[in-house]
Design an enzyme around this catalytic site. Sequence first.
Site, PDB file in Angstrom:
ATOM      1  N   PHE A  36       0.814  -1.226   0.000  1.00 48.55           N
ATOM      2  CA  PHE A  36       0.000   0.000   0.000  1.00 48.55           C
ATOM      3  C   PHE A  36       0.839   1.264   0.000  1.00 48.55           C
ATOM      4  O   PHE A  36       0.410   2.304  -0.455  1.00 48.55           O
ATOM      5  CB  PHE A  36      -0.932   0.013   1.216  1.00 48.55           C
ATOM      6  N   ARG A  37       2.034   1.170   0.530  1.00 45.67           N
ATOM      7  CA  ARG A  37       2.859   2.368   0.623  1.00 45.67           C
ATOM      8  C   ARG A  37       3.741   2.568  -0.598  1.00 45.67           C
ATOM      9  O   ARG A  37       4.413   3.571  -0.721  1.00 45.67           O
ATOM     10  CB  ARG A  37       3.741   2.305   1.876  1.00 45.67           C
ATOM     11  N   GLN A 102       3.946  -7.185   9.844  1.00 49.94           N
ATOM     12  CA  GLN A 102       3.401  -5.851   9.558  1.00 49.94           C
ATOM     13  C   GLN A 102       2.163  -5.980   8.672  1.00 49.94           C
ATOM     14  O   GLN A 102       1.539  -4.974   8.342  1.00 49.94           O
ATOM     15  CB  GLN A 102       4.453  -5.005   8.833  1.00 49.94           C
ATOM     16  N   ASP A 105      -3.253  -9.178   6.510  1.00 51.60           N
ATOM     17  CA  ASP A 105      -4.031 -10.026   5.606  1.00 51.60           C
ATOM     18  C   ASP A 105      -4.369 -11.412   6.153  1.00 51.60           C
ATOM     19  O   ASP A 105      -5.091 -12.163   5.506  1.00 51.60           O
ATOM     20  CB  ASP A 105      -3.290 -10.168   4.264  1.00 51.60           C
ATOM     21  N   HIS A 122       0.202  -4.347  12.894  1.00 55.45           N
ATOM     22  CA  HIS A 122      -0.660  -3.348  12.241  1.00 55.45           C
ATOM     23  C   HIS A 122      -2.124  -3.791  12.201  1.00 55.45           C
ATOM     24  O   HIS A 122      -2.903  -3.263  11.420  1.00 55.45           O
ATOM     25  CB  HIS A 122      -0.139  -3.031  10.835  1.00 55.45           C
ATOM     26  N   CYS A 130     -15.995  -1.702  17.337  1.00 51.27           N
ATOM     27  CA  CYS A 130     -16.646  -0.472  17.798  1.00 51.27           C
ATOM     28  C   CYS A 130     -15.666   0.290  18.681  1.00 51.27           C
ATOM     29  O   CYS A 130     -15.146  -0.257  19.659  1.00 51.27           O
ATOM     30  CB  CYS A 130     -17.912  -0.790  18.587  1.00 51.27           C
ATOM     31  N   SER A 195      10.472  -7.146   4.115  1.00 52.62           N
ATOM     32  CA  SER A 195      10.240  -5.822   4.711  1.00 52.62           C
ATOM     33  C   SER A 195      11.407  -4.911   4.375  1.00 52.62           C
ATOM     34  O   SER A 195      12.562  -5.329   4.420  1.00 52.62           O
ATOM     35  CB  SER A 195      10.099  -5.928   6.232  1.00 52.62           C
ATOM     36  N   SER A 196      11.091  -3.664   4.058  1.00 49.57           N
ATOM     37  CA  SER A 196      12.166  -2.699   3.799  1.00 49.57           C
ATOM     38  C   SER A 196      12.773  -2.216   5.115  1.00 49.57           C
ATOM     39  O   SER A 196      13.765  -1.492   5.119  1.00 49.57           O
ATOM     40  CB  SER A 196      11.617  -1.513   3.009  1.00 49.57           C
TER      41      SER A 196
HETATM   42 ZN   LIG Z   1     -20.448  -0.338  20.439  1.00 48.11          ZN
END
Ligand SMILES: [Zn+2]
Length: 252
Positions: A36-37, A102, A105, A122, A130, A195-196
């Site tokens: 994603f980065r 990290q 998935d 992560h 919630c 990982s970088s």
């Molecule tokens: Zn709640």
Amino acid sequence: MENDSISRLADMIKNAGRVVAFTGAGISTESGIPDFRSPGGIWTKYKPVTYQEFLASNKAREDYWARYTEFFPPFETVKPNAGHLALAELEQQGRLIGIITQNIDRLHQAAGNADENVIELHGRVDITICLSCGLDRPTRDVILGLTSDQPVPQCSCGGWLKPATISFGQELPQEALEQAVQLAANCDLFLAIGSSLTVHPAASLPGLAVERGASLVIVNVTPTPYDHIAQLVVNKPTGQTLSDVIRRLASS
Ligand SMILES: [Zn+2]
């Protein structure tokens, strides 16, 4: 030369008592999950909604959920690849005591690693929580329930719902971080995979492991800032490398 690094890594794993793996986006890109980065990743296409913005503004929550609806579907069908399966095999052989990841998935668990041995720094994409009462539910169900009239999901208690992934500006889960530090400090071989090693504070774990006397091996397609303290650096894709190592272990 290439065979040489495979047999060296196999020997190091064979001679180690407690192996810990640290995994980043590079192990999952081979399953088709984008980093994603990286350039072209979702966080370069859109400016990320920070945790603070999510808490403060309904517009930010709306943007966040609209993007998550776009981002989420690939995670429903993705499968572990040779790299994940190799790490599951190492755990079954009793060589691997834990994985610090990290990634969000769940592919390590899908490959067969025990859930309690996978430390997710992560968070995880499949569960939504919630923010007020802490009740969780499947992210899939929450997304299916979104409508143009209700683009931001709310709990029956009135709290805002947010996936259990760590946003920009959000603190890493304290318990996971403590477990990760314990694993890094108590292993004798630390395998940094895909990982970088640039996203802190998670990226300081290889340094901690080395400080406590562990050997460090880095498997990543590009160089990292920790290459100089590693015993072995393999700049190759993770799936092929790890499955070659498993084969070598089996034949030795
Ligand atoms: Zn709640």
